[in-house]
Design a protein around this motif. Structure first.
Motif, mmCIF file in Angstrom:
data_model
loop_
_atom_site.group_PDB
_atom_site.id
_atom_site.type_symbol
_atom_site.label_atom_id
_atom_site.label_comp_id
_atom_site.label_asym_id
_atom_site.label_seq_id
_atom_site.Cartn_x
_atom_site.Cartn_y
_atom_site.Cartn_z
ATOM 1 N N SER A 1 0.835 -1.210 0.000
ATOM 2 C CA SER A 1 0.000 0.000 0.000
ATOM 3 C C SER A 1 0.868 1.258 0.000
ATOM 4 N N ASN A 2 2.018 1.191 0.672
ATOM 5 C CA ASN A 2 2.942 2.336 0.598
ATOM 6 C C ASN A 2 3.436 2.534 -0.828
ATOM 7 N N ALA A 3 3.811 1.417 -1.460
ATOM 8 C CA ALA A 3 4.347 1.498 -2.821
ATOM 9 C C ALA A 3 3.309 2.158 -3.737
ATOM 10 N N ILE A 4 2.057 1.749 -3.569
ATOM 11 C CA ILE A 4 1.003 2.338 -4.422
ATOM 12 C C ILE A 4 0.808 3.816 -4.066
ATOM 13 N N LYS A 5 0.800 4.069 -2.741
ATOM 14 C CA LYS A 5 0.545 5.435 -2.268
ATOM 15 C C LYS A 5 1.592 6.421 -2.797
ATOM 16 N N PHE A 6 2.845 5.963 -2.828
ATOM 17 C CA PHE A 6 3.915 6.903 -3.199
ATOM 18 C C PHE A 6 4.377 6.754 -4.657
ATOM 19 N N ALA B 1 8.777 -3.660 -4.937
ATOM 20 C CA ALA B 1 9.487 -2.564 -5.606
ATOM 21 C C ALA B 1 8.479 -1.662 -6.309
ATOM 22 N N ASP B 2 8.813 -0.387 -6.373
ATOM 23 C CA ASP B 2 7.918 0.517 -7.095
ATOM 24 C C ASP B 2 8.720 1.481 -7.949
ATOM 25 N N THR B 3 8.012 2.193 -8.818
ATOM 26 C CA THR B 3 8.685 3.172 -9.675
ATOM 27 C C THR B 3 8.234 4.571 -9.253
ATOM 28 N N GLY C 1 10.417 7.718 -4.604
ATOM 29 C CA GLY C 1 11.659 7.388 -3.904
ATOM 30 C C GLY C 1 11.801 8.139 -2.593
ATOM 31 N N ILE C 2 12.864 7.828 -1.874
ATOM 32 C CA ILE C 2 13.062 8.429 -0.551
ATOM 33 C C ILE C 2 14.463 9.046 -0.508
ATOM 34 N N ALA C 3 14.546 10.237 0.048
ATOM 35 C CA ALA C 3 15.854 10.923 0.123
ATOM 36 C C ALA C 3 16.784 10.132 1.043
ATOM 37 N N ASP D 1 15.152 7.142 9.038
ATOM 38 C CA ASP D 1 14.046 7.563 9.900
ATOM 39 C C ASP D 1 12.722 6.888 9.592
ATOM 40 N N ILE D 2 12.577 6.386 8.368
ATOM 41 C CA ILE D 2 11.228 5.952 7.982
ATOM 42 C C ILE D 2 10.730 4.762 8.786
ATOM 43 N N PHE D 3 11.653 4.038 9.433
ATOM 44 C CA PHE D 3 11.201 2.887 10.227
ATOM 45 C C PHE D 3 10.885 3.266 11.667
ATOM 46 N N SER E 1 6.913 8.305 11.703
ATOM 47 C CA SER E 1 8.023 8.992 11.054
ATOM 48 C C SER E 1 7.619 10.029 10.021
ATOM 49 N N GLN E 2 6.479 9.841 9.353
ATOM 50 C CA GLN E 2 6.232 10.766 8.269
ATOM 51 C C GLN E 2 5.570 12.052 8.702
ATOM 52 N N ILE E 3 5.173 12.080 9.975
ATOM 53 C CA ILE E 3 4.283 13.169 10.367
ATOM 54 C C ILE E 3 4.900 14.551 10.314
ATOM 55 N N GLY F 1 -2.134 10.145 2.916
ATOM 56 C CA GLY F 1 -2.511 9.912 4.311
ATOM 57 C C GLY F 1 -1.559 8.948 4.978
ATOM 58 N N GLY F 2 -1.875 8.590 6.215
ATOM 59 C CA GLY F 2 -1.040 7.601 6.909
ATOM 60 C C GLY F 2 -0.640 8.097 8.272
ATOM 61 N N THR F 3 -0.520 7.150 9.191
ATOM 62 C CA THR F 3 -0.191 7.526 10.560
ATOM 63 C C THR F 3 1.312 7.520 10.802
ATOM 64 N N GLY F 4 2.073 6.998 9.850
ATOM 65 C CA GLY F 4 3.513 6.908 10.054
ATOM 66 C C GLY F 4 3.885 5.705 10.905
ATOM 67 N N LEU F 5 2.904 4.828 11.108
ATOM 68 C CA LEU F 5 3.176 3.650 11.942
ATOM 69 C C LEU F 5 3.491 2.417 11.109
ATOM 70 N N GLY F 6 3.090 2.457 9.832
ATOM 71 C CA GLY F 6 3.170 1.260 8.984
ATOM 72 C C GLY F 6 4.523 0.576 9.002
ATOM 73 N N LEU F 7 5.575 1.324 8.656
ATOM 74 C CA LEU F 7 6.896 0.689 8.563
ATOM 75 C C LEU F 7 7.449 0.326 9.936
ATOM 76 N N ALA F 8 7.068 1.104 10.959
ATOM 77 C CA ALA F 8 7.509 0.760 12.325
ATOM 78 C C ALA F 8 6.907 -0.587 12.714
HETATM 79 P P1 ADP Z 1 2.648 6.061 6.457
HETATM 80 O O1 ADP Z 1 2.543 5.207 5.233
HETATM 81 O O2 ADP Z 1 1.494 5.941 7.362
HETATM 82 O O3 ADP Z 1 3.017 7.458 6.142
HETATM 83 P P2 ADP Z 1 4.905 4.401 7.005
HETATM 84 O O4 ADP Z 1 5.589 4.073 8.280
HETATM 85 O O5 ADP Z 1 4.300 3.267 6.266
HETATM 86 O O6 ADP Z 1 3.848 5.499 7.338
HETATM 87 O O7 ADP Z 1 5.943 5.148 6.074
HETATM 88 C C1 ADP Z 1 6.744 6.160 6.589
HETATM 89 C C2 ADP Z 1 7.231 7.073 5.486
HETATM 90 O O8 ADP Z 1 8.169 6.387 4.663
HETATM 91 C C3 ADP Z 1 6.158 7.538 4.532
HETATM 92 O O9 ADP Z 1 5.467 8.644 5.030
HETATM 93 C C4 ADP Z 1 6.966 7.880 3.299
HETATM 94 O O10 ADP Z 1 7.528 9.170 3.433
HETATM 95 C C5 ADP Z 1 8.082 6.873 3.334
HETATM 96 N N1 ADP Z 1 7.787 5.724 2.427
HETATM 97 C C6 ADP Z 1 7.387 4.484 2.799
HETATM 98 N N2 ADP Z 1 7.274 3.676 1.710
HETATM 99 C C7 ADP Z 1 7.604 4.417 0.642
HETATM 100 C C8 ADP Z 1 7.701 4.156 -0.762
HETATM 101 N N3 ADP Z 1 7.408 2.956 -1.295
HETATM 102 N N4 ADP Z 1 8.102 5.172 -1.567
HETATM 103 C C9 ADP Z 1 8.412 6.377 -1.061
HETATM 104 N N5 ADP Z 1 8.344 6.692 0.257
HETATM 105 C C10 ADP Z 1 7.960 5.731 1.099
#
Ligand code: ADP
Length: 578
Positions: free
Chosen positions: A337-342, A369-371, A374-376, A382-384, A388-390, A399-406
């Motif tokens: 869902s993150n891959a699709i979202k971003f 993997a997605d196209t 990307g992430i700086a 920090d993303i884990f 983290s994203q807030i 949207g997102g709570t920033g909890l997904g990857l944690a």
């Molecule tokens: P959320 O999805 O609720 O924002 P996550 O913990 O899942 O929280 O992700 C944290 C942050 O990591 C996201 O806000 C985004 O900035 C970055 N991120 C995660 N997955 C991707 C991705 N596939 N492509 C780009 N950025 C990503």
């Protein structure tokens, strides 16, 4: 920030035998007493030997006496009488000052040494020893006054040959340097480190406060968005129940409440993982089927954004493995869902392949993997982190709570694995992890059990909240169960006494008698049916995994009830009962 840096300047062998119950400061105190005490002992013995050669009996015995007194605090430390050693040392010090000053005399010009010696004991006091410090202070002043006005009664000043005079000066100077080192070390441990700790705590508190604020901002934003849809649509449908778009509205309602549910579930899962209450539930399952159905859940989400979602499954994978499909679903679901979202255009690819075989186990690599954007590089670490994203809550459009990857990271840790990310801005991201799964022969066919066993079974639903009770009742009735309701534990017990039930669903927090007490009363009471399945319903995670609770409950459901889990448990337990 590293908060565990402790006593790291002290060689391990020096503190090896000190018990862990001693604080860092106490260890520093013990070390200082020992090193200072033993040095004085050595010096005292050497001087005694020199005076013996000079036939100065008085000085011989005086130096030997001081050496004997000084060995006592380190000896007490050796026998673990730490506090006693400390107190004794503190009260010995002024006497030493008196002795040295009297014997060596001002002619030697080593007063600075006495000043250090004099100040030394203060570091042995603990902050809560105010009374002792005052007593010590008065006692020291008394010693000084006595030295100044009373004079050394019964003592004579030492007479030195010029060589001895020089030796004495060198010794006292060396002692002075040594004591300065000890002082510096102890002060460093006790005062500077303490200050560093305070600064660190303050920094961490500020950070925690900031995270809390940001968390509240995100949560309220995240919760309000779907809630807004729910409230508005309900209002529209209330005004016009036959609205031409009612089916579209219902779909939206479902979507919004699912969104709300997934946020709440994230929070629950996160707190469960943080409290170490999450457990793996391994089942033998068809891995391809599981992965495909996880990915398929997100196909429509991808298609809505015009993205292609492809799944690559290695032909070398065995058919069945033992794994926790719910947690794997959460992990992959979050990543997909993150891959699709971003990602705005291109594709999202999920690949699963076998890396190696280790006996009955296969090491399987999962990759999403997605196209996308990307992430700086500086954000990769920090993303884990939780929430983290807030940082960009007000500006971001996703949207997102920033909890997904944690949560993903913690779920993988539970399976002794970790997640890795590779990303290039503007090109895309790749998240991958490995799981060591046991190859298995047979499939646990739990999910597809016949639903018939639950028909007409009697469930006692104990719940004080009328809305929750109604929702649960409707759900259970839909599956053909007969529901009896009780508003609290006491009413449940009364019903239990007169009726035979097949299953109890018990809320935990209730007035008059809570769920825990009621379950205990059932189990410990004199009811013929007291061993029936009792499941707790709870909105928090604290009961789960608690031994007391496990004694009386067969399991837990968190609110809102996960339909599939409840269905599964009902079928399992009620079919066992026959
Ligand atoms: P959320 O999805 O609720 O924002 P996550 O913990 O899942 O929280 O992700 C944290 C942050 O990591 C996201 O806000 C985004 O900035 C970055 N991120 C995660 N997955 C991707 C991705 N596939 N492509 C780009 N950025 C990503």
């Amino acid at each position: 920030m590293n908060t565990t840096r402790r006593l790291d300047e002290i060689p391990g062998w020096l503190i090896k035998n000190l018990p862990d119950r001693l604080s860092i400061k106490d260890k520093a105190r013990v070390l200082a007493i020992n090193s200072f005490g033993l040095t004085i002992v050595i010096v005292g013995v050497i001087y005694a030997a020199v005076f013996k050669v000079q036939n100065d009996d008085f000085m011989f015995w005086t130096c030997l006496g001081i050496a004997g007194l000084c060995i006592i605090p380190p000896a007490l430390n050796y026998f673990h009488f730490y506090d006693f050693a400390r107190m004794l040392y503190v009260f010995q010090a002024p006497i030493f000052v008196l002795f040295f000053a009297s014997i060596l005399g001002s002619a030697l010009g080593v007063q600075y040494f006495f000043v250090i010696l004099f100040g030394f004991p203060f570091i042995y006091f603990k902050p809560n020893e105010k009374k002792r410090t005052i007593w010590f202070f008065i006692y020291t002043i008394f010693c000084l006054l006595y030295f100044e006005f009373g004079g050394p009664v019964g003592m004579e000043e030492a007479t030195f040959t010029p060589q001895m005079f020089v030796t004495m000066k060198i010794t006292v100077l060396s002692l002075f340097i040594l004591m300065s080192c000890i002082l510096f070390f102890v002060f460093h441990q006790i005062i500077i480190k303490d200050e560093q700790k305070l600064v660190r705590i303050k920094y961490e508190m500020e950070k925690a406060n900031q995270v809390k604020q940001e968390f509240l901002a995100t949560m309220s934003h995240e919760l309000r968005t779907p809630l807004n849809a729910v409230v508005t649509i309900t209002n529209i449908l209330e005004e016009n129940p036959e609205h031409k778009d009612k089916y579209a509205f219902l779909k939206l309602l479902k979507q919004s409440s699912n969104n709300l549910l997934s946020i709440i579930n994230d929070i629950l899962d996160f707190s469960k993982l943080e409290a170490n209450k999450m457990k793996l539930e391994l089942r033998s399952l068809d891995i391809r089927q599981t992965i495909t159905s996880i990915a398929e859940t997100y196909r429509s989400m991808a298609e809505e954004k015009g993205l292609n979602l492809s799944i690559n499954l290695d032909s070398g994978l065995s058919k069945h493995y033992k794994f926790d499909d719910v947690k794997l679903g959460q992990i992959l679901g979050n990543l997909i869902s993150n891959a699709i979202k971003f990602t705005n255009d291109g594709e999202v690819t999920m690949s699963v392949f076998k890396e190696e075989t280790e006996g009955y186990f296969d090491v399987i690599r999962f990759e999403v993997a997605d196209t996308g954007q990307g992430i700086a590089p500086e954000e990769l670490e920090d993303i884990f982190e939780s929430f983290s994203q807030i940082k960009s809550v007000l500006t971001r459009n996703t949207g997102g709570t920033g909890l997904g990857l944690a949560i993903v990271k913690r779920l993988l840790k539970l399976q002794k694995s970790d997640i890795t990310v590779e990303s290039a801005q503007g090109i895309g991201s790749k998240f991958y992890f490995k799981l060591r799964l046991k190859v298995s022969g047979k499939v646990s066919n739990q999910k597809n059990k016949e639903f018939a066993p639950v028909l007409n079974k009697k469930v006692l639903l104990v719940e004080d909240n009328t809305v929750n009770a109604m929702v649960a009742e409707k759900l259970l009735e839909n599956w053909g169960l007969i529901i009896h309701k009780a508003e609290n534990g006491q009413i449940a017990l009364d019903k239990f006494a007169s009726e035979v039930f097949d299953f109890v669903l018990m809320d935990l927090h209730m007035p008059i008698m809570d769920g825990f007490e009621a379950a205990r009363a059932i189990r410990e009471g004199d009811y013929p049916n007291r061993y029936l399945p009792i499941y707790a319903l709870t909105a928090d995670v604290m009961g789960e995994g608690n031994e007391e609770f496990n004694k009386y409950f067969d399991g837990f459901f968190t609110k809102p009830i996960q339909k599939e889990k409840l269905q599964h448990v009902l079928v399992e337990t009620l079919s066992k009962k026959g």
